[in-house]
Design a protein around this motif. Structure first.
Motif, mmCIF file in Angstrom:
data_model
loop_
_atom_site.group_PDB
_atom_site.id
_atom_site.type_symbol
_atom_site.label_atom_id
_atom_site.label_comp_id
_atom_site.label_asym_id
_atom_site.label_seq_id
_atom_site.Cartn_x
_atom_site.Cartn_y
_atom_site.Cartn_z
ATOM 1 N N LEU A 389 0.881 -1.194 -0.072
ATOM 2 C CA LEU A 389 0.194 -0.164 0.003
ATOM 3 C C LEU A 389 0.888 1.213 -0.017
ATOM 4 O O LEU A 389 2.203 1.384 0.432
ATOM 5 N N ALA A 390 0.291 2.303 -0.399
ATOM 6 C CA ALA A 390 1.155 3.562 -0.528
ATOM 7 C C ALA A 390 1.686 4.220 0.685
ATOM 8 O O ALA A 390 2.841 4.595 0.528
ATOM 9 N N ASP A 391 1.243 3.536 1.756
ATOM 10 C CA ASP A 391 1.844 4.242 3.185
ATOM 11 C C ASP A 391 2.804 3.015 3.402
ATOM 12 O O ASP A 391 3.703 3.602 4.472
ATOM 13 N N GLY A 392 3.191 2.133 3.027
ATOM 14 C CA GLY A 392 4.369 1.304 3.244
ATOM 15 C C GLY A 392 3.967 -0.010 3.918
ATOM 16 O O GLY A 392 4.891 -1.005 4.035
ATOM 17 N N ARG A 393 2.630 -0.188 4.376
ATOM 18 C CA ARG A 393 2.443 -1.678 4.718
ATOM 19 C C ARG A 393 1.696 -2.393 3.865
ATOM 20 O O ARG A 393 1.280 -1.928 2.702
ATOM 21 N N TRP A 394 1.500 -3.780 4.130
ATOM 22 C CA TRP A 394 0.531 -4.618 3.621
ATOM 23 C C TRP A 394 -0.573 -5.045 4.311
ATOM 24 O O TRP A 394 -0.409 -5.053 5.340
ATOM 25 N N GLN A 395 -1.505 -5.431 3.718
ATOM 26 C CA GLN A 395 -2.739 -5.962 4.472
ATOM 27 C C GLN A 395 -3.122 -7.356 3.857
ATOM 28 O O GLN A 395 -2.788 -7.459 2.585
ATOM 29 N N ASP A 396 -3.557 -8.380 4.530
ATOM 30 C CA ASP A 396 -3.787 -9.777 3.813
ATOM 31 C C ASP A 396 -5.235 -10.061 4.405
ATOM 32 O O ASP A 396 -5.905 -9.567 5.451
ATOM 33 N N ALA A 425 10.950 -1.662 -0.960
ATOM 34 C CA ALA A 425 9.587 -1.889 -0.209
ATOM 35 C C ALA A 425 9.858 -2.170 1.205
ATOM 36 O O ALA A 425 9.160 -1.989 1.995
ATOM 37 N N VAL A 426 11.030 -2.771 1.617
ATOM 38 C CA VAL A 426 11.343 -3.097 2.944
ATOM 39 C C VAL A 426 11.467 -1.614 3.881
ATOM 40 O O VAL A 426 11.237 -1.602 4.664
ATOM 41 N N ASP A 427 12.306 -0.793 2.940
ATOM 42 C CA ASP A 427 12.411 0.490 3.586
ATOM 43 C C ASP A 427 11.207 1.317 3.913
ATOM 44 O O ASP A 427 10.954 1.766 4.931
ATOM 45 N N ARG A 428 10.350 1.285 2.917
ATOM 46 C CA ARG A 428 9.052 1.792 3.136
ATOM 47 C C ARG A 428 8.321 1.169 4.397
ATOM 48 O O ARG A 428 7.391 1.980 5.031
ATOM 49 N N ALA A 429 8.330 0.002 4.213
ATOM 50 C CA ALA A 429 7.839 -0.887 5.408
ATOM 51 C C ALA A 429 8.167 -0.482 6.718
ATOM 52 O O ALA A 429 7.424 -0.179 7.655
ATOM 53 N N ALA A 430 9.688 -0.207 7.028
ATOM 54 C CA ALA A 430 10.194 0.250 8.220
ATOM 55 C C ALA A 430 9.671 1.618 8.545
ATOM 56 O O ALA A 430 9.483 1.952 9.617
ATOM 57 N N LEU A 431 9.559 2.642 7.598
ATOM 58 C CA LEU A 431 9.024 3.735 7.712
ATOM 59 C C LEU A 431 7.579 3.960 8.252
ATOM 60 O O LEU A 431 7.439 4.684 9.232
ATOM 61 N N TRP A 432 6.641 2.939 7.676
ATOM 62 C CA TRP A 432 5.373 2.998 8.332
ATOM 63 C C TRP A 432 5.423 2.550 9.487
ATOM 64 O O TRP A 432 4.791 3.002 10.448
ATOM 65 N N VAL A 433 6.180 1.480 10.142
ATOM 66 C CA VAL A 433 6.318 1.047 11.216
ATOM 67 C C VAL A 433 6.704 2.101 12.387
ATOM 68 O O VAL A 433 6.122 2.443 13.349
ATOM 69 N N LEU A 434 7.728 2.840 12.093
ATOM 70 C CA LEU A 434 8.219 3.846 12.730
ATOM 71 C C LEU A 434 6.836 4.908 13.006
ATOM 72 O O LEU A 434 7.094 5.382 14.004
ATOM 73 N N ASP A 435 6.270 5.058 11.713
ATOM 74 C CA ASP A 435 5.386 6.376 12.091
ATOM 75 C C ASP A 435 4.319 5.954 12.818
ATOM 76 O O ASP A 435 3.425 6.783 13.230
ATOM 77 N N SER A 436 3.957 4.799 12.733
ATOM 78 C CA SER A 436 2.666 4.207 13.437
ATOM 79 C C SER A 436 2.907 3.727 14.987
ATOM 80 O O SER A 436 1.887 3.190 15.839
ATOM 81 N N GLN A 437 3.950 3.954 15.407
ATOM 82 C CA GLN A 437 4.262 3.390 17.106
ATOM 83 C C GLN A 437 3.588 4.334 17.986
ATOM 84 O O GLN A 437 3.443 5.309 17.774
ATOM 85 N N LEU A 460 11.451 -3.790 11.766
ATOM 86 C CA LEU A 460 12.670 -2.737 12.157
ATOM 87 C C LEU A 460 13.841 -3.386 12.103
ATOM 88 O O LEU A 460 14.830 -2.914 11.525
ATOM 89 N N LEU A 461 13.744 -4.649 12.584
ATOM 90 C CA LEU A 461 15.424 -5.276 12.739
ATOM 91 C C LEU A 461 15.718 -6.072 11.625
ATOM 92 O O LEU A 461 16.705 -6.427 11.424
ATOM 93 N N ALA A 462 14.863 -5.983 10.645
ATOM 94 C CA ALA A 462 15.164 -6.815 9.306
ATOM 95 C C ALA A 462 15.635 -5.546 8.295
ATOM 96 O O ALA A 462 16.375 -6.017 7.401
ATOM 97 N N ALA A 463 15.131 -4.278 8.506
ATOM 98 C CA ALA A 463 15.326 -3.420 7.445
ATOM 99 C C ALA A 463 16.782 -2.826 7.592
ATOM 100 O O ALA A 463 17.048 -2.725 8.881
ATOM 101 N N VAL A 470 15.396 4.703 14.857
ATOM 102 C CA VAL A 470 15.223 3.276 14.883
ATOM 103 C C VAL A 470 15.428 2.785 16.176
ATOM 104 O O VAL A 470 14.654 1.812 16.809
ATOM 105 N N ASP A 471 16.654 3.044 16.568
ATOM 106 C CA ASP A 471 17.063 2.492 18.073
ATOM 107 C C ASP A 471 15.958 2.824 19.292
ATOM 108 O O ASP A 471 15.657 1.951 20.090
#
Length: 539
Positions: A389-396, A425-437, A460-463, A470-471
């Protein structure tokens, strides 16, 4: 579990690595509870109350339903996810009320359930309901059942309940239910996965007989068959239900058995996180079916599927027993890989992420493998980013939380993906995770949970993304996993209703804690206690 049994099943406790010791205890549970560890189900328990009051634990099941009713009269998770469990619980309690075995104590709960259904849940447009399996069969069947029970009540009882006939959500009809029931009545062979829903199909399993253990990995489906055929027609299935009920004190889970599914997810996740495990040979042998021509099923009573097959292959490879993933070719389609061949609508990103894991493990060990294997890795490395998805996440479609889907995709792409699109894609996913904490360090769709926090940390730990932000996020998330919650995990996995496979969730939390502890070794936190308070009360 005694210390002696623990040592026999898992080997000696290391005494030096809390993560390894916690993983050993978790794996011992896989052996001791081979059907799987799944939290109790409102839907399935409601079906047993309605359809099989003759089974032991009937009053305990009624009590379970009464305790689980929300203040607003509904049951289950938020939003449209409450529709199926509320229908089942209301119908079950209405059946018990009509039978006259509980006096009038059930009037108020039934009335609240009916008001929740007519007020909000059934008033929802079908397009806004979650795509849980067979919703278009279950909802019409239960609406009809409730309406029939209301019509059959004695006048004195009926006058104390709201009695408008329940309608279906706009856009949802009963045509498919009628068609399937007609096909069953005509003796047509139905897709094997429909066995999971036999309780609403008026069906008899094609393989019914004295040796059948469970119909469609569902206590409700099994009980419905035994109610029609009689316990003597299926002594193995009857014994299965009685033991399951005795073990849990009345309520029942679903799906179960989930033997291979549970073992594959637990072992794959622990090994991916670098936790050394040496499971008993019997556990590994149960995964070996993934190497057959059609792969392996989640558990007895279910058809083979690409998702379980892929994770089983991934687990075998990580545990030093790699196998050719050729069984997955049966699931290849023009779009990627389907979960079930020829009988699935929609596309599952998590299934395709797991297929990438399986092929990625194979080509790493066999760089000279047939070109088709390498092309599949290249193809999935492009397909998964296309579904991001545009914000960096996936939905299933197999999990309510985007953190699970995002973790599956990001981890597969980070480890096995090829090309710039996969890395981006991995970078975008990590950014979405950071923004949604969340402010308390957690992550979650409706509220912070240890399960979703574990998935977010794994992303975060895979990106490759690094830096103070991030830390800080990892440290706060890791700290959250060590806070006692005093409750059970909320159900987030897709079934007839949302459910919780507790051992799988526990393994995801252990994996996240191990990875976080490795990243911040100076922080004094016990991996073994990570997320423990949220799992110790589940069965």
């Amino acid at each position: 579990m005694s210390d002696g049994v623990f040592r026999v099943l898992t080997g000696p406790v290391t005494g030096g690595d809390p993560a390894t010791d916690a993983a050993r205890e978790l794996i011992a549970g896989l052996v001791l509870r081979p059907w799987g560890q799944v939290a109790s189900s409102v839907y399935e328990t409601g079906r047993l109350v309605a359809d099989a009051p003759w089974l032991p634990g009937h009053h305990q099941r009624i009590g379970f339903l009464l305790r689980g009713q929300r203040p607003d009269g509904a049951w289950g998770p938020p939003e449209g996810y409450a529709l199926v469990p509320t229908l089942s619980a209301t119908d079950g309690l209405l059946a018990a009320l009509a039978a006259g075995r509980a006096g009038t104590d059930l009037l108020a709960p039934v009335a609240r359930g009916l008001r929740a259904l007519t007020g909000t849940l059934l008033a929802t447009d079908a397009r806004e309901l979650p795509d849980t399996p067979a919703l278009d069969l279950i909802v019409p069947a239960l609406v009809d059942s409730i309406n029939e029970r209301l019509a059959g009540l004695d006048r004195a009882t009926a006058d104390r309940l709201p009695r408008p006939p329940l309608g279906l959500p706009a856009g949802l009809g009963a045509d498919r239910l009628r068609a399937v029931r007609a096909a069953v009545a005509a003796g047509a062979a139905l897709p094997a996965k429909l066995a999971h829903f036999y309780e609403v199909l008026d069906a008899t399993p094609a393989d019914a007989g004295p040796t059948l253990t469970a119909v469609g990995a569902s206590p409700a489906a099994t009980a419905a068959w035994l109610t029609t055929a009689g316990p003597e027609a299926g002594p193995a299935a009857h014994a299965f239900l009685r033991e399951l009920i005795r073990d849990r004190g009345g309520p029942v889970p679903c799906p179960i058995p989930i033997t291979v599914f549970e073992r594959a997810w637990v072992l794959s996740g622990l090994r991916r996180a670098g936790i050394p495990v040496n499971p008993p040979n019997a556990l590994l042998e149960s995964l070996a079916g993934a190497t057959g021509a059609e792969g392996v099923a989640t558990g007895d009573g279910l058809p083979t599927d690409a998702d379980t097959t892929s994770v089983a292959l991934d687990a075998l490879a990580r545990l030093g027993r790699p196998a050719d993933p050729a069984s997955l070719w049966a699931y290849e389609t023009a779009d990627g890989f389907c979960t079930w061949p020829g009988s699935e609508d929609g596309f599952s990103v998590t299934t395709n992420a797991h297929v990438l894991d399986a092929f990625g493990q194979h080509v790493v060990r066999h760089p000279d493998a047939d070109g088709r294997y390498h092309r599949t890795v290249d193809r999935l490395s492009a397909v998964l980013p296309e579904h991001q998805l545009a914000d960096g996440r996936w939905q299933d479609r197999w999990h309510a939380s985007p953190y699970y889907a995002t973790a599956c995709c990001a981890l597969a792409l980070a480890e096995s993906g090829r090309g710039a699109a996969a890395a981006e894609a991995v970078d975008r996913a990590a950014l979405w995770v950071l923004d949604s904490q969340r402010a308390d360090g957690s992550w979650g769709r409706w509220a912070g949970t240890v399960e979703e926090t574990a998935y977010a940390l794994q992303v975060l730990l895979a990106a490759p993304t690094a830096g103070p932000r991030v830390d800080d996020a990892v440290d706060r998330g890791h700290a959250y996993l060590h806070r006692p919650t005093g409750g059970e995990h909320p159900p987030l996995w897709y079934g007839k209703e949302l459910y919780c496979p507790t051992a799988i969730v526990r393994s995801a939390v252990l994996a996240a804690c191990r990875l976080a502890a490795t990243r911040t070794p100076g922080v004094d936190r016990s991996v073994a206690d990570c997320g423990y308070q949220a799992t110790k009360t589940t069965t």
